[in-house]
Write a protein that holds these residues in place. Structure first.
Motif, PDB file in Angstrom:
ATOM      1  N   VAL A  62      -2.781  -7.194 -13.279  1.00  0.00           N
ATOM      2  CA  VAL A  62      -3.859  -7.064 -12.303  1.00  0.00           C
ATOM      3  C   VAL A  62      -4.849  -6.002 -12.764  1.00  0.00           C
ATOM      4  CG1 VAL A  62      -4.388  -6.349  -9.940  1.00  0.00           C
ATOM      5  CG2 VAL A  62      -2.449  -7.880 -10.380  1.00  0.00           C
ATOM      6  N   ALA A  63      -4.310  -4.887 -13.249  1.00  0.00           N
ATOM      7  CA  ALA A  63      -5.187  -3.789 -13.673  1.00  0.00           C
ATOM      8  C   ALA A  63      -6.123  -4.259 -14.789  1.00  0.00           C
ATOM      9  CB  ALA A  63      -4.350  -2.597 -14.149  1.00  0.00           C
ATOM     10  N   ALA A  64      -5.564  -5.018 -15.727  1.00  0.00           N
ATOM     11  CA  ALA A  64      -6.390  -5.500 -16.841  1.00  0.00           C
ATOM     12  C   ALA A  64      -7.483  -6.441 -16.377  1.00  0.00           C
ATOM     13  CB  ALA A  64      -5.498  -6.205 -17.871  1.00  0.00           C
ATOM     14  N   ALA A  65      -7.229  -7.127 -15.238  1.00  0.00           N
ATOM     15  CA  ALA A  65      -8.203  -8.085 -14.733  1.00  0.00           C
ATOM     16  C   ALA A  65      -9.290  -7.428 -13.898  1.00  0.00           C
ATOM     17  CB  ALA A  65      -7.490  -9.151 -13.888  1.00  0.00           C
ATOM     18  N   ALA A  66      -9.136  -6.145 -13.628  1.00  0.00           N
ATOM     19  CA  ALA A  66     -10.012  -5.458 -12.675  1.00  0.00           C
ATOM     20  C   ALA A  66     -11.492  -5.615 -13.030  1.00  0.00           C
ATOM     21  CB  ALA A  66      -9.648  -3.978 -12.584  1.00  0.00           C
ATOM     22  N   ALA A  67     -11.785  -5.578 -14.307  1.00  0.00           N
ATOM     23  CA  ALA A  67     -13.191  -5.615 -14.735  1.00  0.00           C
ATOM     24  C   ALA A  67     -13.874  -6.908 -14.301  1.00  0.00           C
ATOM     25  CB  ALA A  67     -13.262  -5.475 -16.254  1.00  0.00           C
ATOM     26  N   ALA A  68     -13.077  -7.998 -14.129  1.00  0.00           N
ATOM     27  CA  ALA A  68     -13.656  -9.282 -13.730  1.00  0.00           C
ATOM     28  C   ALA A  68     -13.972  -9.332 -12.232  1.00  0.00           C
ATOM     29  CB  ALA A  68     -12.708 -10.428 -14.091  1.00  0.00           C
ATOM     30  N   GLY A  69     -13.544  -8.300 -11.488  1.00  0.00           N
ATOM     31  CA  GLY A  69     -13.688  -8.256 -10.030  1.00  0.00           C
ATOM     32  C   GLY A  69     -15.054  -7.745  -9.632  1.00  0.00           C
ATOM     33  N   LEU A  87       1.212  -6.191  -5.385  1.00  0.00           N
ATOM     34  CA  LEU A  87       0.408  -5.838  -4.212  1.00  0.00           C
ATOM     35  C   LEU A  87      -0.119  -4.412  -4.333  1.00  0.00           C
ATOM     36  CD1 LEU A  87       2.476  -7.510  -1.330  1.00  0.00           C
ATOM     37  CD2 LEU A  87       0.230  -8.221  -2.197  1.00  0.00           C
ATOM     38  N   ALA A  88       0.706  -3.521  -4.844  1.00  0.00           N
ATOM     39  CA  ALA A  88       0.262  -2.133  -5.029  1.00  0.00           C
ATOM     40  C   ALA A  88      -0.922  -2.090  -5.995  1.00  0.00           C
ATOM     41  CB  ALA A  88       1.430  -1.284  -5.543  1.00  0.00           C
ATOM     42  N   GLU A  89      -0.804  -2.827  -7.071  1.00  0.00           N
ATOM     43  CA  GLU A  89      -1.909  -2.871  -8.053  1.00  0.00           C
ATOM     44  C   GLU A  89      -3.172  -3.450  -7.433  1.00  0.00           C
ATOM     45  OE1 GLU A  89      -1.569  -4.251 -12.121  1.00  0.00           O
ATOM     46  OE2 GLU A  89       0.629  -4.248 -11.949  1.00  0.00           O
ATOM     47  N   LEU A  90      -2.996  -4.507  -6.624  1.00  0.00           N
ATOM     48  CA  LEU A  90      -4.157  -5.126  -5.969  1.00  0.00           C
ATOM     49  C   LEU A  90      -4.837  -4.124  -5.051  1.00  0.00           C
ATOM     50  CD1 LEU A  90      -2.608  -8.639  -5.219  1.00  0.00           C
ATOM     51  CD2 LEU A  90      -4.628  -8.201  -6.670  1.00  0.00           C
ATOM     52  N   GLY A  91      -4.025  -3.316  -4.363  1.00  0.00           N
ATOM     53  CA  GLY A  91      -4.606  -2.264  -3.509  1.00  0.00           C
ATOM     54  C   GLY A  91      -5.435  -1.299  -4.340  1.00  0.00           C
ATOM     55  N   ARG A  92      -4.913  -0.962  -5.511  1.00  0.00           N
ATOM     56  CA  ARG A  92      -5.608   0.017  -6.358  1.00  0.00           C
ATOM     57  C   ARG A  92      -6.952  -0.510  -6.857  1.00  0.00           C
ATOM     58  NH1 ARG A  92      -0.182   1.562  -7.773  1.00  0.00           N
ATOM     59  NH2 ARG A  92      -0.039   0.129  -9.539  1.00  0.00           N
ATOM     60  N   ARG A 115      13.988  -6.631   0.869  1.00  0.00           N
ATOM     61  CA  ARG A 115      12.795  -6.654   0.021  1.00  0.00           C
ATOM     62  C   ARG A 115      11.531  -6.795   0.874  1.00  0.00           C
ATOM     63  NH1 ARG A 115      14.112 -10.907  -3.412  1.00  0.00           N
ATOM     64  NH2 ARG A 115      15.218  -9.493  -4.811  1.00  0.00           N
ATOM     65  N   GLN A 116      11.634  -7.679   1.881  1.00  0.00           N
ATOM     66  CA  GLN A 116      10.473  -7.887   2.755  1.00  0.00           C
ATOM     67  C   GLN A 116      10.158  -6.631   3.553  1.00  0.00           C
ATOM     68  OE1 GLN A 116      10.152 -11.701   4.733  1.00  0.00           O
ATOM     69  NE2 GLN A 116       9.264 -10.756   6.559  1.00  0.00           N
ATOM     70  N   ALA A 117      11.216  -5.960   4.036  1.00  0.00           N
ATOM     71  CA  ALA A 117      11.005  -4.728   4.803  1.00  0.00           C
ATOM     72  C   ALA A 117      10.301  -3.689   3.929  1.00  0.00           C
ATOM     73  CB  ALA A 117      12.345  -4.192   5.314  1.00  0.00           C
ATOM     74  N   GLY A 118      10.688  -3.645   2.650  1.00  0.00           N
ATOM     75  CA  GLY A 118      10.059  -2.693   1.727  1.00  0.00           C
ATOM     76  C   GLY A 118       8.564  -2.943   1.568  1.00  0.00           C
ATOM     77  N   LEU A 119       8.166  -4.211   1.630  1.00  0.00           N
ATOM     78  CA  LEU A 119       6.741  -4.539   1.458  1.00  0.00           C
ATOM     79  C   LEU A 119       5.893  -4.013   2.611  1.00  0.00           C
ATOM     80  CD1 LEU A 119       6.360  -8.253   0.233  1.00  0.00           C
ATOM     81  CD2 LEU A 119       6.295  -6.133  -1.100  1.00  0.00           C
ATOM     82  N   LYS A 120       6.497  -3.933   3.769  1.00  0.00           N
ATOM     83  CA  LYS A 120       5.755  -3.639   4.996  1.00  0.00           C
ATOM     84  C   LYS A 120       5.017  -2.300   4.857  1.00  0.00           C
ATOM     85  CE  LYS A 120       5.686  -5.047   9.543  1.00  0.00           C
ATOM     86  NZ  LYS A 120       5.864  -6.359  10.136  1.00  0.00           N
ATOM     87  N   GLU A 121       5.774  -1.297   4.450  1.00  0.00           N
ATOM     88  CA  GLU A 121       5.178   0.045   4.317  1.00  0.00           C
ATOM     89  C   GLU A 121       4.163   0.058   3.166  1.00  0.00           C
ATOM     90  OE1 GLU A 121       3.840   3.492   4.921  1.00  0.00           O
ATOM     91  OE2 GLU A 121       5.082   2.396   6.351  1.00  0.00           O
ATOM     92  N   LEU A 122       4.570  -0.615   2.085  1.00  0.00           N
ATOM     93  CA  LEU A 122       3.732  -0.647   0.882  1.00  0.00           C
ATOM     94  C   LEU A 122       2.323  -1.201   1.165  1.00  0.00           C
ATOM     95  CD1 LEU A 122       4.970  -1.848  -2.576  1.00  0.00           C
ATOM     96  CD2 LEU A 122       2.747  -2.590  -1.720  1.00  0.00           C
ATOM     97  N   ILE A 123       2.249  -2.305   1.889  1.00  0.00           N
ATOM     98  CA  ILE A 123       0.917  -2.901   2.093  1.00  0.00           C
ATOM     99  C   ILE A 123       0.076  -2.041   3.026  1.00  0.00           C
ATOM    100  CG2 ILE A 123       1.678  -5.260   1.605  1.00  0.00           C
ATOM    101  CD1 ILE A 123       1.404  -5.835   4.641  1.00  0.00           C
ATOM    102  N   ARG A 124       0.751  -1.335   3.929  1.00  0.00           N
ATOM    103  CA  ARG A 124      -0.019  -0.448   4.809  1.00  0.00           C
ATOM    104  C   ARG A 124      -0.671   0.645   3.966  1.00  0.00           C
ATOM    105  NH1 ARG A 124       2.984  -0.293  10.131  1.00  0.00           N
ATOM    106  NH2 ARG A 124       2.423  -2.477   9.783  1.00  0.00           N
ATOM    107  N   SER A 125       0.131   1.283   3.098  1.00  0.00           N
ATOM    108  CA  SER A 125      -0.447   2.387   2.309  1.00  0.00           C
ATOM    109  C   SER A 125      -1.433   1.854   1.261  1.00  0.00           C
ATOM    110  CB  SER A 125       0.651   3.236   1.670  1.00  0.00           C
ATOM    111  OG  SER A 125       1.399   2.453   0.784  1.00  0.00           O
ATOM    112  N   ALA A 126      -1.219   0.617   0.810  1.00  0.00           N
ATOM    113  CA  ALA A 126      -2.162   0.057  -0.171  1.00  0.00           C
ATOM    114  C   ALA A 126      -3.431  -0.463   0.498  1.00  0.00           C
ATOM    115  CB  ALA A 126      -1.483  -1.075  -0.951  1.00  0.00           C
ATOM    116  N   GLY A 127      -3.423  -0.548   1.822  1.00  0.00           N
ATOM    117  CA  GLY A 127      -4.612  -1.019   2.549  1.00  0.00           C
ATOM    118  C   GLY A 127      -4.888  -2.495   2.317  1.00  0.00           C
TER     119      GLY A 127
END
Lengths: 463, 463
Positions: A62-69, A87-92, A115-127
């Motif tokens: 995802v990071a490498a693709a950022a320039a195309a965004g 998802l964390a990278e996408l947030g960044r 695993r799903q529960a772990g995502l919950k907090e992650l997406i909040r902080s990643a916005g």
């Protein structure tokens, strides 16, 4: 979130597809679909080994693709353990919406649930807001955008928005809808509802100008009060039908919910839904049949139904359904009867149902009932043995000889609901759909047409 | 009359067709059908002007045709006023059975009713039994005999006998049945029931080796006690389903019956029917769906149903229907679960419904449940997005990869009922029907399959 923020789910400016592949059937289908439907230049693909996918460059991360965004929507279809990091990278890189199609979360046992529960907090902080996981995302027929492979037949735009909980259910309905004459505005599969849920989509669809009616399949509600508020808001503008799975203990057990006091909870759901203006249907067929009627017809001004039929039995069966569901058989106006009597041989009885048998006078009956002020809605029951009409059809008989001129009917159907049934030979049904199906709902028997009309009538102004 | 006397209705040695014509669409259809389906040499035609019909000689009167006889069946399709004289002539040449297709009798007002009443005495003194008037007669798929034009698709023999009151209803059902996978043994339309009625045909079908199940559409019963005796006799040997039109006042009015204390009479009908072993269905769809299951499947030995599905939601909806209609979800035998666990990845949950998603393991689940002693009946819910399976199908994937080897399933389906649903893209359904449809009933959604199974289970030995 403001509903307007969901717009990129259905109409993205630039999409990043994490998990593109030529070899994985599912991922390849998504890439092929988007490239083939006008999204080639708005699509950036990410696959672990980089290289190309269908001849287009792919980035390793995802990071490498950022320039195309920048990207306003991500589609994520990679193995479940890798979803969090993606998802964390996408947030960044400031991508704020993602459709996570990957399975292997709460639906697959304790490990997936953790695993799903772990995502919950992650997406909040990643916005980042997420649709899914374990879904196939969305379809928007207005612009051809879809995050899953869709058959061309399913892309003909229409007024029905479909919200389904499970991916495969939504996907299958997309396959099955065209054969039923049902044309969609949007389709949304919610999957495990990590984040976005039915309330978000009801709020969005309330404002969607392309959506005339919403059909939902739910197994449970993520947040009851919020769901009911959104339901109330949406039903103030358009009909919403709900099919709920898990009415019985066995059904609920199949969902994996608790079964305690289930019957009570099911009745509570029905009552609350009704108060919020939503209509519960009995089964999938009623869901689709009711949505079809509401997507094409105005609600009738009153309960008085006029029937024109070529088959006494189909008229009788329809009359039974209509009157047992709160509608009435219209008493035709004396002027209507007089006008018909002038055109019809004296041995044809005039009444309601207006049974014209094989007299060839069907279209006269339709015109008379359309003009009758005592008729609030029309039910046209066409049942003609194929053997008897085939010679005429094959000799070029236009379909207008059957119900009337399509353009006249199209205009009339904007003011008064007209529902049609055809019980008989499928190729004849196809011909009728080709002539009238884009503005008249056509059902395979009179009872289904009558049931659909009873749902439509539930939304008349006086009720 | 002894039931054996009705045999020529379905298998005549020599037919006399009174009212043959090349120009009247209806009559021409009958003549063309009989000539084209092996009855040319057994057919004698009568038309007023004599001459020829489709190149074959026609006689001016019944009397003139007598030398070509004797006839064991007459088909009469001439204007109503001439029917009486034709029947009298038929009696004089010792033809003892006639199908009167002409309309213009009791269904068409007082004059027609008087005409019909006049026939009653006439046929008694002429010694002739009559089916009709105002009907299209019969179809017998075993020998291709029919007194109406039938589409080739409707002539594939099967186990369902259809008795319908009205001609057009029966004729239309003949058109619609093949698309539902329904194959008929006999079809009978009774029309105005001047003479032969539903009791005669129940008695006849009770003894018909080709009929496994009887589906009836009735608007009323000619002779209640006689009907119930025949029903009891027939249901002792095979399932009989009844759809009754005119449940409501409006429906009954559409029939033209009296409406006094109708609701009471309707409940009495239901009760009496149940006591005689007949099963009432709610609507046309259930009539055909239940008949399809009973024509192909044995009744289950018990109430325990095993489900295999590719779609969680379809499994949940089916479970709701099954358990609310008196069936149970089977508890799979520990040995079945152990055997499955050995073949299935650890992350696939094993239970009932057995939800195998897109794992490709569906056929393993079918085989396991077939072998499980705790499973009395199988419901196979196939819902695969067309986009995801199309490449494999087009590359030649056999349908056996889906449910299992057809020959193995065919044998298994003789012992345990197996019902299938496919919600999705119609061409895929057609392929499934081509591979399995002659021995497995296939429905377009899981709820309809579950409802059909609940009707089938009503005929299990233990009940």
């Amino acid at each position: 979130m403001p509903e307007s923020d969901l717009r990129p789910l259905f109409d993205p400016a630039r999409v990043i597809f994490v998990g593109a592949s030529e070899t994985n059937l599912f991922s390849a289908g998504i890439a092929r679909y988007l490239i083939g439907h006008g999204y080639a230049d708005r699509l950036t693909m990410v696959r672990p080994g980089a290289g190309t996918v269908f001849g287009r460059p792919a980035y390793p991360t995802v990071a490498a693709a950022a320039a195309a965004g920048p990207f306003d929507l991500a589609i994520v279809a990679i193995p479940a353990p890798a979803v969090g990091e993606a998802l964390a990278e996408l947030g960044r890189i400031a991508c704020r919406l993602a459709i996570v199609e990957s399975a292997g979360f709460a639906e697959s046992g304790p490990e997936g649930a953790a695993r799903q529960a772990g995502l919950k907090e992650l997406i909040r902080s990643a916005g980042i807001r997420v649709l899914g996981p374990n879904c196939v995302g969305v379809v928007n027929t207005a612009n051809g955008f879809a995050s899953t492979e869709v058959q061309p037949e399913s892309l003909v735009p229409g007024g029905v928005a479909l919200i389904a909980q499970s991916g495969i259910f939504g996907s299958i309905l997309l396959d099955a809808a065209p054969a039923r004459g049902l044309r969609l505005s949007k389709a949304i599969t919610m999957g495990n509802r990590l984040d976005l849920d039915e309330a978000d989509f009801l709020n969005f669809l309330a404002d969607d100008p392309e959506t005339r009616v919403v059909a939902m399949y739910l197994e449970g509600v993520a947040d009851g009060p919020r769901f009911l508020r959104a339901m109330e808001r949406c039903t103030a503008r358009k009909p919403v039908f709900v099919l709920k799975g898990g009415r019985t203990a066995a059904g609920a057990k199949a969902i994996g919910s608790h079964t305690a006091s289930l019957a009570g909870r099911d009745a509570v759901f029905s009552g609350a839904l009704r108060q919020a203006g939503g209509r519960r249907v009995e089964n999938l067929e009623e869901l689709l049949d009711a949505a079809l009627a509401c997507s094409l017809c105005p609600a009738p001004a009153g309960p008085r139904v006029g029937l024109v039929t070529t088959s006494g039995s189909q008229g009788i069966l329809a009359a039974d359904v209509l009157t047992s569901r709160g509608l009435q058989l219209a008493e035709l106006d004396p002027a209507t009867l007089a006008a018909l009597r002038a055109k019809v041989p004296p041995w044809v009885p005039l009444g309601n149902p207006l049974d014209f048998g094989p007299s060839g006078l069907f279209a006269e009956g339709v015109a008379a009932q359309l003009a009758d002020p005592n008729v609030d809605a029309l039910l046209l029951l066409v049942t003609i043995p194929w053997g008897s009409i085939r010679p005429a059809v094959e000799a070029g008989m236009p379909m207008s000889a059957l119900l009337g001129e399509p353009e006249m009917l199209r205009a009339a159907a904007r003011r008064k609901p007209i529902l049609v049934s055809h019980l008989g030979f499928p190729p004849f049904l196809s011909r009728m759909r080709a002539a009238f199906g884009d503005f008249l709902p056509i059902y395979p028997d009179s009872e289904r047409a009558a049931r659909a009309l009873s749902y439509l009538a539930g939304f008349r102004k006086s009720s």
